[in-house]
Design an enzyme around this catalytic site. Structure first.
Site, PDB file in Angstrom:
ATOM      1  N   ASP A 122     -14.523   9.027  10.025  1.00  0.00           N
ATOM      2  CA  ASP A 122     -13.633   8.198   9.610  1.00  0.00           C
ATOM      3  C   ASP A 122     -12.145   9.064   9.489  1.00  0.00           C
ATOM      4  OD1 ASP A 122     -14.058   5.292   8.531  1.00  0.00           O
ATOM      5  OD2 ASP A 122     -11.863   6.279   7.672  1.00  0.00           O
ATOM      6  N   ARG A 157       0.585  -1.370  -0.210  1.00  0.00           N
ATOM      7  CA  ARG A 157       0.132  -0.142   0.069  1.00  0.00           C
ATOM      8  C   ARG A 157       0.674   1.356  -0.068  1.00  0.00           C
ATOM      9  NH1 ARG A 157      -5.650  -0.799   3.147  1.00  0.00           N
ATOM     10  NH2 ARG A 157      -6.142  -2.833   2.252  1.00  0.00           N
TER      11      ARG A 157
END
Length: 278
Positions: free
Chosen positions: A150, A41
């Protein structure tokens, strides 16, 4: 014309420094089993920033003043897996127990405050908004607000847009789909967008659960589902006790099916698996 393919190696030392930084900034506990995930990632972030190594990338994170790349790194590492009406038993409990309590409190003016902590791409808070709208359809006055937070700025933008592919909305009953979603046409064919009346109930904000939060009023319920599995016990303790403070008396905390508060010192009353009461 030939090109050079850059092979990036994530050494144990690089991984330790990055995972320590991630823990300090977000509370996410990246154990050694996550090393390959981090390499894959963050490899994209290295290419985007032009860094030639993970060491160079770490120094970029450490030295930047604005913290922009830090946010992008956390975006890249955050797992965003969710679905509409996930863990349906929670929504059944709301309709059978929590909502009747709220209605009993004031039948003329229903007021409800909710927090979806770790809301990902928005399916959870929109499911909650549908559930509230359906149950209180005949209420003379409904004042319902859902805070959805979030860590990832990218996923929050997606959530606020409220656009979902046909495969994402498959599990929603057709009557609810027609009532609360607009079907796309042309370039939007195969997609559905949440209608404004539902979107207006939800406020999306970036919030790091490790940071102190203050709210104008307490919540009737908090959903923090499949989030705490990424934290160690010390972080979970801080988080759970913070949730307790932000709930009104009798408020409920919902956690994920793979989570429990076992081993965490807290003042909640256990109701049933994944469900706790203040």
């Amino acid at each position: 014309m030939g090109g050079t393919i850059l092979t990036l190696e994530l050494t144990d030392n690089d991984f330790k420094r990055i995972s320590t930084l991630v823990y300090a900034k977000s509370g996410i506990n990246l154990h050694h089993g996550k090393k390959e995930l981090v390499k894959a990632r963050l490899g994209r972030r290295l290419r985007a920033t032009g860094c030639q190594s993970f060491e160079e990338y770490f120094n970029l994170l450490r030295n930047e003043q604005e913290g922009v790349e830090l946010v992008r790194m956390l975006d890249a590492l955050t797992t965003n897996k969710t679905s509409f009406f996930r863990e349906k038993n929670h929504f059944d409990y709301l309709e059978q127990v929590v909502f009747p309590e709220i209605l009993e409190r004031n039948r003329k003016k229903v007021k409800i405050r909710c927090w979806s902590a770790g809301c990902s791409s928005g399916e959870e808070p929109y499911s909650l908004a549908i559930c509230i709208s359906e149950y209180f359809r005949s209420a003379p006055y409904l004042d319902a607000k859902i805070l959805a937070t979030d860590l990832s700025t990218a996923i929050l933008k997606q959530a606020a847009d409220g656009v979902y592919s046909e495969s994402k909305v498959q599990g929603i009953p057709i009557t609810l789909l027609r009532r609360y979603f607009r079907k796309g046409f042309g370039r939007r064919d195969g997609y559905y967008q949440v209608k404004d009346r539902l979107r207006n109930m939800v406020t999306f904000k970036r919030h790091n659960l490790m940071e102190q939060a203050s709210f104008l009023e307490p919540f009737d319920l908090i959903m923090c589902r499949n989030v705490m599995i990424y934290f160690d016990k010390a972080t979970q303790h801080t988080l759970v006790n913070g949730f307790y403070r932000h709930l009104r008396k009798g408020g409920r905390l919902f956690v994920g099916h793979a989570e429990s508060l076992t081993g965490i010192e807290h003042p909640f009353t256990y109701v049933q698996p994944t469900l706790y009461r203040k």
